[in-house]
Structure formats: structure tokens, C-alpha cells
Design an enzyme around this catalytic site. Structure first.
Site, PDB file in Angstrom:
ATOM      1  N   GLY A 137       7.153  -5.177  -7.125  1.00  0.00           N
ATOM      2  CA  GLY A 137       6.602  -6.366  -7.770  1.00  0.00           C
ATOM      3  C   GLY A 137       5.257  -6.081  -8.413  1.00  0.00           C
ATOM      4  O   GLY A 137       5.050  -6.350  -9.607  1.00  0.00           O
ATOM      5  N   GLY A 163      10.722   3.240 -13.018  1.00  0.00           N
ATOM      6  CA  GLY A 163      11.658   2.144 -13.286  1.00  0.00           C
ATOM      7  C   GLY A 163      10.915   0.812 -13.372  1.00  0.00           C
ATOM      8  O   GLY A 163      11.215  -0.033 -14.225  1.00  0.00           O
ATOM      9  N   ASP A 164       9.955   0.624 -12.485  1.00  0.00           N
ATOM     10  CA  ASP A 164       9.179  -0.626 -12.489  1.00  0.00           C
ATOM     11  C   ASP A 164       8.348  -0.728 -13.774  1.00  0.00           C
ATOM     12  O   ASP A 164       8.194  -1.808 -14.356  1.00  0.00           O
ATOM     13  CB  ASP A 164       8.230  -0.682 -11.282  1.00  0.00           C
ATOM     14  CG  ASP A 164       8.949  -0.410  -9.968  1.00  0.00           C
ATOM     15  OD1 ASP A 164      10.151  -0.715  -9.886  1.00  0.00           O
ATOM     16  OD2 ASP A 164       8.312   0.116  -9.031  1.00  0.00           O
ATOM     17  N   LEU A 222      19.565   4.721 -17.071  1.00  0.00           N
ATOM     18  CA  LEU A 222      20.383   5.937 -16.905  1.00  0.00           C
ATOM     19  C   LEU A 222      19.517   7.136 -16.536  1.00  0.00           C
ATOM     20  O   LEU A 222      19.843   8.269 -16.870  1.00  0.00           O
ATOM     21  CB  LEU A 222      21.137   6.214 -18.218  1.00  0.00           C
ATOM     22  CG  LEU A 222      21.938   5.044 -18.815  1.00  0.00           C
ATOM     23  CD1 LEU A 222      22.428   5.366 -20.226  1.00  0.00           C
ATOM     24  CD2 LEU A 222      23.134   4.703 -17.920  1.00  0.00           C
ATOM     25  N   ALA A 254       0.888  -1.161   0.000  1.00  0.00           N
ATOM     26  CA  ALA A 254       0.000   0.000   0.000  1.00  0.00           C
ATOM     27  C   ALA A 254       0.924   1.208   0.000  1.00  0.00           C
ATOM     28  O   ALA A 254       1.736   1.366   0.915  1.00  0.00           O
ATOM     29  CB  ALA A 254      -0.856  -0.013   1.247  1.00  0.00           C
ATOM     30  N   ASP A 255       0.866   2.010  -1.046  1.00  0.00           N
ATOM     31  CA  ASP A 255       1.729   3.198  -1.123  1.00  0.00           C
ATOM     32  C   ASP A 255       0.973   4.423  -0.624  1.00  0.00           C
ATOM     33  O   ASP A 255      -0.146   4.711  -1.070  1.00  0.00           O
ATOM     34  CB  ASP A 255       2.143   3.462  -2.584  1.00  0.00           C
ATOM     35  CG  ASP A 255       3.225   2.525  -3.074  1.00  0.00           C
ATOM     36  OD1 ASP A 255       3.762   1.742  -2.271  1.00  0.00           O
ATOM     37  OD2 ASP A 255       3.542   2.585  -4.284  1.00  0.00           O
TER      38      ASP A 255
HETATM   39  O1  RIB Z   1       9.509   1.567  -7.143  1.00  0.00           O
HETATM   40  C1  RIB Z   1       8.443   2.174  -6.471  1.00  0.00           C
HETATM   41  C2  RIB Z   1       7.935   1.263  -5.395  1.00  0.00           C
HETATM   42  O2  RIB Z   1       8.917   1.097  -4.400  1.00  0.00           O
HETATM   43  C3  RIB Z   1       6.717   1.783  -4.680  1.00  0.00           C
HETATM   44  O3  RIB Z   1       5.521   1.389  -5.278  1.00  0.00           O
HETATM   45  C4  RIB Z   1       6.908   1.295  -3.259  1.00  0.00           C
HETATM   46  O4  RIB Z   1       5.926   0.441  -2.796  1.00  0.00           O
HETATM   47  C5  RIB Z   1       8.283   0.655  -3.224  1.00  0.00           C
HETATM   48  O5  RIB Z   1       8.247  -0.716  -3.272  1.00  0.00           O
END
Ligand code: RIB
Length: 289
Positions: A40, A236-237, A206, A11-12
Site C-alpha cells: 500500500g 510491481g507496486d 509479465l 517497516a521493511d
Molecule cells: O511488494 C513489496 C512489499 O511487499 C514490501 O514493501 C513489503 O512490505 C511487502 O508488503
């Protein structure tokens, strides 16, 4: 093909602040966004939005039903996410006026995934499927080893970076993604530069400059699109999820990286994490320079 993602679910709580807080400082936030997150979950959602079939392997607490519902709504298979007796992971994220962040993580259920659960999930995987891990769950080494033995393409996103975590999985990897600073830290730890690693595909991100792809002896650069960032969290994700989805769908990696660059550029113009990751249509239609 399926992407199997042994990945965190958080949960962010994302606070927009005028600057990142210093030691002892109390700061008022201008805005709060509550999002589905975790590196993830962000990667699973990105890959699903990029058109891949994604099966997430992870854990939430009894407070995490909403996260499963949301992942399902976003097209991710949640059948291998366990409910455990530990609270769902969460992240407190501060984002400054330039879109940079710092993050406090509570790992919670992300470190309560059982070996049985992992084994059961991967027993449904087929040779040629992709397996991805990041450094926010337990069982990374076990998964990498199992994936290699089963003939899966084993991928590792080295975030949050710890050199020893990367070294523990390195010999099982087909694909590694990390940023420039981390690549240097890994070189210091292993004595090898990323281009010397025995990993077939290595991508070094980068930041605003784009990404560099190392494949065997060859290196190619992919410049980033120029956008005005409001929040870099999860970009990045998003990039990683899009690259993996491209690979899984048989796209040549350079093409997958170019598409992922577009997705990441769009993502930094949005506030939030998994809930705002762009889909393939938005990525293709976006006007970017
Ligand atoms: O890369 C961003 C993520 O890093 C966020 O969503 C947070 O939950 C952490 O895992």
C-alpha cells in the site's frame, strides 16, 4: 481528483543474500536496508511521485510515527492513517544475487483499520476519484462496495495473491492488476479467463516481459525495458502506482502503462522499497532501451 488508497504500511528489513534460504538454513546477509514499505505505502508513494494527489487510509502502531512522517515527506496525505494499539506491520525480505526475493509479512496494524475510519475517510471522496486496495489490509470488501456505491473508480492490486480475496471484491471492480501466474490461478478458481471477467480494465504483469492490457475484447502488449536488476522488491507496486496516477490524471491507459514500465525498470536497478521509488522527472529522463 484524488487516489484513495486503503493500503498496508510496513517497516521493511531487506537483506541481500547470496541465494534465497532453504528450510533449516542459516545464511549471512551481505547488506541490510531498512525502508518504508508495504504494498500500500509503496503504491501511495509511487502515485504521489508520479504527480497524483494521494490520500492513504491505513493504520500504524505507536512505533509507526516515522512511517507517517516519511509518507508526508513523499507527498502523501496521511490524515486518514490511524494510530492503533497494535504494532506497525513489518516485512523481512531476502533478496538474492539476481534480485529475486522472498518475503515474510507481519500484518500487525494493517489489519486493525476500523470501519468508522474507512467510512470517515471515504466520506471526503468525490465521484470519479480512484480507490485502490491490495490484499494486505482488512476491510477490502467493505471499501470496494462503498467505492462502487459512491461512483469511485474501484481498483484492486491482487497482491499478495489469494483467489478468494479477489473473488470477494470482483463484482465491484473497474480495474484489476495481477501477474501471469495469478491470472491462471484466478481462471482455475472462477472458470473465467481474465479477458472474460466483467472488469473494464485488467492488466496482467509479465515480469521481465512487460505487461498485457485487456480492455473489453481488445488486448495490447507493452514490452518491458531491459535492465540489470539488483532488487525486484516493490517494482510491481511502483508500476501499479504509476498506472493509477496516469489514469487519475486523465492519461490514456496505454500511455500510463508505458510510463509505468519505465518507472518499474528504473526501480529494479535500486536497492529498497518506498524510499527509492523514482519520481516523474527521473522516469522521463532515464535512458532505457
Ligand atoms: O511488494 C513489496 C512489499 O511487499 C514490501 O514493501 C513489503 O512490505 C511487502 O508488503
Amino acid at each position: 481528483m484524488t487516489i484513495w488508497n486503503l493500503g498496508s504500511i510496513n517497516a521493511d528489513m531487506i537483506y541481500d543474500v547470496p541465494h534465497l534460504p532453504g528450510p533449516g538454513e542459516t545464511l549471512s546477509a551481505n547488506r541490510l536496508d531498512r525502508c518504508l514499505g508495504g504494498k500500500g505505502a509503496n503504491m501511495s508513494v509511487a502515485a504521489a511521485r508520479a504527480g497524483a494527489q494521494v490520500s492513504h487510509v491505513g493504520a500504524v502502531g505507536s512505533d509507526g510515527r516515522w512511517a507517517l512522517d516519511r509518507l508526508t515527506e513523499y507527498g502523501v496525505d496521511t490524515r486518514h492513517i490511524a494510530q492503533v494499539d497494535v504494532p506497525t506491520g513489518h516485512a523481512i525480505i531476502a533478496v538474492d544475487a539476481e534480485g529475486e526475493n522472498n518475503i515474510i509479512l507481519f500484518q500487525g496494524a494493517n489489519h486493525a483499520i476500523s470501519q468508522d475510519q474507512l467510512g470517515q475517510a471515504l466520506s471526503s471522496a468525490s465521484r470519479g476519484d480512484l480507490l485502490v486496495m491490495q490484499n494486505e489490509t482488512n476491510l477490502q470488501v467493505e471499501a470496494a462496495k462503498m467505492g462502487r456505491e459512491m461512483g469511485l473508480t474501484v481498483c484492486y492490486a491482487a497482491a499478495p495473491f489469494q483467489a478468494d480475496a479477489v473473488q470477494a471484491v470482483l463484482s465491484y471492480l473497474d480495474f484489476l492488476i495481477l501477474n501471469e501466474v495469478e491470472a491462471d490461478q484466478l481462471r482455475q478458481a472462477t472458470g473465467q479467463s481474465v479477458s472474460d471477467l466483467k472488469v473494464e480494465h485488467v492488466i496482467v504483469t509479465l515480469g521481465s516481459k512487460g505487461a498485457r492490457y485487456h480492455h473489453r475484447a481488445a488486448t495490447s502488449d507493452f514490452p518491458a525495458y531491459k535492465v540489470q536488476p539488483v532488487d525486484t522488491t516493490g517494482a510491481g507496486d511502483t508500476f501499479t502506482g504509476y498506472v493509477l496516477a496516469g489514469m487519475d490524471r486523465g492519461m490514456p491507459i496505454p500511455q500510463a502503462i508505458s510510463q509505468a514500465n519505465r518507472a518499474a525498470a528504473l526501480m529494479v536497478t535500486r536497492h529498497g522499497t518506498a524510499d527509492v521509488i523514482p519520481d516523474l522527472k527521473e522516469v522521463r529522463d532515464a535512458k532505457l532501451d
